[in-house]
Design a protein around this motif. Structure first.
Motif, PDB file in Angstrom:
ATOM      1  N   LEU A  73       7.945  -2.910  -3.516  1.00 59.00           N
ATOM      2  CA  LEU A  73       6.817  -1.993  -3.685  1.00 59.00           C
ATOM      3  C   LEU A  73       5.488  -2.739  -3.655  1.00 59.00           C
ATOM      4  CD1 LEU A  73       5.963   0.897  -4.087  1.00 59.00           C
ATOM      5  CD2 LEU A  73       6.265   0.621  -6.548  1.00 59.00           C
ATOM      6  N   VAL A  74       5.435  -3.930  -4.242  1.00 60.87           N
ATOM      7  CA  VAL A  74       4.208  -4.730  -4.198  1.00 60.87           C
ATOM      8  C   VAL A  74       3.851  -5.074  -2.754  1.00 60.87           C
ATOM      9  CG1 VAL A  74       3.174  -6.945  -4.804  1.00 60.87           C
ATOM     10  CG2 VAL A  74       4.480  -5.689  -6.511  1.00 60.87           C
ATOM     11  N   ILE A  75       4.823  -5.592  -2.012  1.00 59.19           N
ATOM     12  CA  ILE A  75       4.566  -5.987  -0.622  1.00 59.19           C
ATOM     13  C   ILE A  75       4.214  -4.762   0.214  1.00 59.19           C
ATOM     14  CG2 ILE A  75       5.544  -7.069   1.428  1.00 59.19           C
ATOM     15  CD1 ILE A  75       7.331  -8.714  -0.415  1.00 59.19           C
ATOM     16  N   GLY A  76       4.922  -3.658   0.016  1.00 61.98           N
ATOM     17  CA  GLY A  76       4.650  -2.451   0.794  1.00 61.98           C
ATOM     18  C   GLY A  76       3.267  -1.888   0.519  1.00 61.98           C
ATOM     19  N   THR A  77       2.834  -1.916  -0.737  1.00 58.28           N
ATOM     20  CA  THR A  77       1.505  -1.398  -1.082  1.00 58.28           C
ATOM     21  C   THR A  77       0.401  -2.256  -0.485  1.00 58.28           C
ATOM     22  OG1 THR A  77       2.405  -0.567  -3.176  1.00 58.28           O
ATOM     23  CG2 THR A  77       0.023  -0.714  -2.984  1.00 58.28           C
ATOM     24  N   THR A 136      12.246  -2.506  11.422  1.00 56.09           N
ATOM     25  CA  THR A 136      12.831  -1.183  11.658  1.00 56.09           C
ATOM     26  C   THR A 136      11.958  -0.050  11.127  1.00 56.09           C
ATOM     27  OG1 THR A 136      14.079  -1.237   9.574  1.00 56.09           O
ATOM     28  CG2 THR A 136      15.131  -2.202  11.523  1.00 56.09           C
ATOM     29  N   GLY A 137      10.812  -0.390  10.508  1.00 59.53           N
ATOM     30  CA  GLY A 137       9.929   0.629   9.966  1.00 59.53           C
ATOM     31  C   GLY A 137      10.242   1.019   8.547  1.00 59.53           C
ATOM     32  N   ASP A 138      11.167   0.283   7.913  1.00 55.60           N
ATOM     33  CA  ASP A 138      11.542   0.553   6.528  1.00 55.60           C
ATOM     34  C   ASP A 138      10.962  -0.534   5.633  1.00 55.60           C
ATOM     35  OD1 ASP A 138      12.687   1.407   4.216  1.00 55.60           O
ATOM     36  OD2 ASP A 138      14.766   0.977   4.795  1.00 55.60           O
ATOM     37  N   LEU A 139      10.444  -0.158   4.482  1.00 56.81           N
ATOM     38  CA  LEU A 139       9.870  -1.124   3.549  1.00 56.81           C
ATOM     39  C   LEU A 139      10.779  -1.401   2.364  1.00 56.81           C
ATOM     40  CD1 LEU A 139       6.131   0.047   3.491  1.00 56.81           C
ATOM     41  CD2 LEU A 139       7.171  -1.769   4.845  1.00 56.81           C
ATOM     42  N   GLY A 140      12.020  -0.926   2.442  1.00 57.10           N
ATOM     43  CA  GLY A 140      12.969  -1.203   1.382  1.00 57.10           C
ATOM     44  C   GLY A 140      12.974  -0.139   0.306  1.00 57.10           C
ATOM     45  N   PRO A 195      12.783   5.145  -1.717  1.00 56.53           N
ATOM     46  CA  PRO A 195      12.227   4.337  -0.621  1.00 56.53           C
ATOM     47  C   PRO A 195      10.753   4.032  -0.862  1.00 56.53           C
ATOM     48  CG  PRO A 195      13.570   6.120   0.254  1.00 56.53           C
ATOM     49  CD  PRO A 195      13.454   6.366  -1.229  1.00 56.53           C
ATOM     50  N   VAL A 196      10.351   2.813  -0.554  1.00 54.56           N
ATOM     51  CA  VAL A 196       8.966   2.399  -0.780  1.00 54.56           C
ATOM     52  C   VAL A 196       8.004   3.272   0.014  1.00 54.56           C
ATOM     53  CG1 VAL A 196       7.323   0.519  -0.419  1.00 54.56           C
ATOM     54  CG2 VAL A 196       9.578   0.036  -1.378  1.00 54.56           C
ATOM     55  N   VAL A 197       8.386   3.621   1.236  1.00 53.34           N
ATOM     56  CA  VAL A 197       7.517   4.455   2.083  1.00 53.34           C
ATOM     57  C   VAL A 197       7.256   5.798   1.408  1.00 53.34           C
ATOM     58  CG1 VAL A 197       7.335   5.647   4.292  1.00 53.34           C
ATOM     59  CG2 VAL A 197       8.275   3.334   4.215  1.00 53.34           C
TER      60      VAL A 197
END
Length: 334
Positions: free
Chosen positions: A301-305, A74-78, A86-88
């Motif tokens: 945050l780790v996965i999103g980065t 959905t374009g959201d990183l949690g 939000p991580v984004v």
């Protein structure tokens, strides 16, 4: 062009999926519980269970993985465990600092390495070739964290010429335009802010760029040595063209493809490799954010980065591929 772009996009999907899967498994296998950092030591079992339920940490690992994949689609990183945002949003607030540092380091490396490589390649086995090769090997061999500490000790501790950490002293972040402090200060026509942003950027960018100088210089030298033996170079010399014109107009132009490839690869490496430099210089970019997220077991945050680093590397290489036909019309994308 469109078919090539579509194929590249489709090829990126499994790469991103593999990266997400590996990082998700590794971060969950690491020892420690994020709840120990989110809650105080005297938290009651009911509070712990409530927070675990809130963040979905009570579910099996495979279900957490599927839930996270559904969120990413959905374009959201949690939501970040540590920051609660939000991580984004958290990543976008730190991304300009890393981009500014990487671009500055790349410019420093290009300005030093390419002329030095051209000069060394046009005069193989000469004193300038030996000097350039020695400088290149030195740049590759020196650990960036050690060089950063030496620079801080010398230019901040002894000479007091440059600040040892941070991005600015004037609060440019209060009036951001692009998020790139040096560019923002120039757009605001503020000389004091521009000087301050430059002095904060100079030392970490130089340390980060020196490691790239060696690789780029060696590639430029090798390409020029190979090109300078081609028939069209001999023809240009036979027509009486000046050696400088032969080197820049004919040699460098035809040797530019491998140089461009290395520049693109190294820019992606600079983005991800700035983690150590950002830590040494307390640079508030994505590298320091990643270290903080790992130490806090902030899974989203780790996965999103890391996903951001992966996508940046893929995008950079895609852009380099698009530039190839502009540099050499003989190359066609199909």
């Amino acid at each position: 062009m469109w078919s090539y772009t579509l194929r590249r996009f489709v090829a990126v999907v499994p790469v991103v999926l593999v990266v997400i899967s590996i990082i998700f498994l590794l971060i969950h296998m690491a020892p420690g519980d994020p709840l120990s950092l989110l809650l105080s030591d005297d938290a009651s079992p009911a509070t712990i269970a409530e927070v675990r339920l809130k963040w979905g940490l009570d579910q099996p690992l495979w279900r957490q993985y599927l839930n996270y994949l559904s969120i990413i689609v959905t374009g959201d990183l949690g939501i970040s465990f540590k920051y609660g945002d939000p991580v984004v949003t958290t990543i976008l607030s730190r991304l300009p600092a890393t981009v500014e540092l990487a671009v500055a380091a790349l410019l420093i490396a290009v300005v030093i390495a390419i002329p030095l490589g051209l000069w060394a390649g046009s005069r193989p086995n000469s004193w300038i070739d030996n000097l350039g090769s020695s400088f290149g090997f030195l740049g590759i061999s020196m650990p960036s964290f050690w060089l950063g500490i030496v620079f801080i000790l010398l230019f901040s501790g002894i000479l007091h010429l440059l600040p040892s950490s941070g991005r600015d002293s004037f609060g440019i972040a209060d009036n951001p335009i692009t998020g790139l402090y040096l560019l923002d200060s120039l757009l605001q026509l503020d000389a004091d802010q521009a000087r301050d942003a430059f002095t904060h950027l100079l030392m970490p960018a130089t340390v980060l760029g020196i490691n790239m100088v060696g690789m780029l210089m060696r590639v430029t030298r090798s390409s020029i040595i190979e090109i300078m033996h081609e028939d069209y170079i001999t023809t240009a010399r036979a027509k009486g063209a000046a050696e400088r014109r032969v080197l820049w107009r004919h040699g460098f132009k035809n040797a530019f493809i491998p140089i461009l490839t290395v520049v693109g690869l190294e820019l992606g490496t600079l983005l991800s490799g700035s983690i150590i430099i950002e830590t040494v210089f307390a640079w508030p970019g994505m590298g320091s954010l990643l270290i903080s997220a790992i130490s806090g077991r902030d899974y989203p945050l780790v996965i999103g980065t890391i996903l951001t680093y992966t996508l940046a590397f893929v995008v950079i290489n895609f852009v380099i591929d698009m530039i190839y036909p502009l540099v050499d019309p003989r190359i066609r994308l199909s």
